[in-house]
Design an enzyme around this catalytic site. Structure first.
Site, short mmCIF file in Angstrom:
data_model
loop_
_atom_site.label_atom_id
_atom_site.label_comp_id
_atom_site.label_asym_id
_atom_site.label_seq_id
_atom_site.Cartn_x
_atom_site.Cartn_y
_atom_site.Cartn_z
N CYS A 85 0.84 -1.20 0.00
CA CYS A 85 0.00 0.00 0.00
C CYS A 85 0.87 1.25 0.00
O CYS A 85 1.47 1.58 -1.01
CB CYS A 85 -0.97 -0.04 1.18
N HIS A 194 -3.42 -5.66 1.12
CA HIS A 194 -2.69 -5.92 2.36
C HIS A 194 -2.67 -7.41 2.71
O HIS A 194 -3.57 -7.91 3.40
CB HIS A 194 -3.36 -5.17 3.51
N GLU A 196 -0.78 -8.76 4.89
CA GLU A 196 -0.52 -8.91 6.33
C GLU A 196 -1.81 -8.94 7.16
O GLU A 196 -1.78 -9.30 8.34
CB GLU A 196 0.41 -7.79 6.82
#
Length: 222
Positions: A85, A194, A196
């Protein structure tokens, strides 16, 4: 492996990225934007957020942070670098990746689960994925539209540098539905969604994002 996660003023997902690194079986090493060395890490993650409040352009100020001089040099030597990002925006502003990320075409911040197709599993960060794997991770951005001139887009397509592509509709106006790209060498990857936030059951949309943090050892050893 020791994977450094850089915190810039305005980073939001640095702790999440550190957690994903640990769940991937690696050691997370916190790095500060003002650091002048990378503390001997084997790879670097630039996390999401709003570094320096996205003033000027997203990532435009962070590229001048002292740590980025070290990241650029290390990437040139082949160190794996992943920008997520805002980290993707910083990589483009630092000219480690081609193109630019601009405001979403609908002019609104978007946050949702997003399907992707992994189109290049030969990078330092995507080796855990099967060919054309389809995954679901989290997407949250206001300036996530990937842009480049036609010649650059054709080159990215022709040389297999498109890492991931949006499925089920383009969420932000990215050209050719591009969600992530890599450099020619394959060690630097930028991804707008994302991974994560999709590394553990019960937290987010599942564990599809964990592959970005588990395949690095095999890739480096290879």
């Amino acid at each position: 492996m020791r994977i450094g996660v850089v915190t810039f003023p305005g980073s939001l997902d640095d702790v999440d990225a550190q957690r994903a690194v640990r769940l991937g079986g690696n050691e997370a090493v916190p790095l500060w934007h003002g650091d002048h060395d990378l503390r001997g890490v084997d790879a670097v993650v630039l996390p999401g957020g709003f570094s320096y409040g996205d003033y000027l352009r997203a990532g435009a100020i962070s590229r001048f942070s002292p740590v980025m001089a070290e990241v650029v040099e290390a990437a040139g030597r082949g160190m794996p670098v992943l920008g997520i990002c805002n980290g993707f925006q910083i990589l483009c502003e630092s000219h480690l990746l081609p193109g630019a990320l601009i405001r979403n075409d609908h002019r609104r911040f978007i946050c949702r689960e997003q399907r992707l197709r992994i189109e290049n599993n030969r990078t330092s960060w995507t080796g855990s994925f099967a060919d054309d794997a389809e995954i679901t991770v989290v997407l949250k951005n206001g300036e996530g539209a990937f842009m480049a001139d036609s010649a650059t887009l054709d080159r990215l397509e022709g040389e297999g540098q498109v890492v991931a592509r949006y499925l089920g509709g383009n969420p932000n106006g990215s050209q050719r539905d591009i969600a992530g790209v890599t450099n020619e060498r394959g060690n630097v990857v930028g991804l707008m969604p994302h991974p994560e936030h999709a590394v553990e059951e019960g937290y987010g949309p599942g564990t599809d994002g964990l592959g970005f943090f588990t395949g690095l050892v095999e890739s480096v050893l290879a």
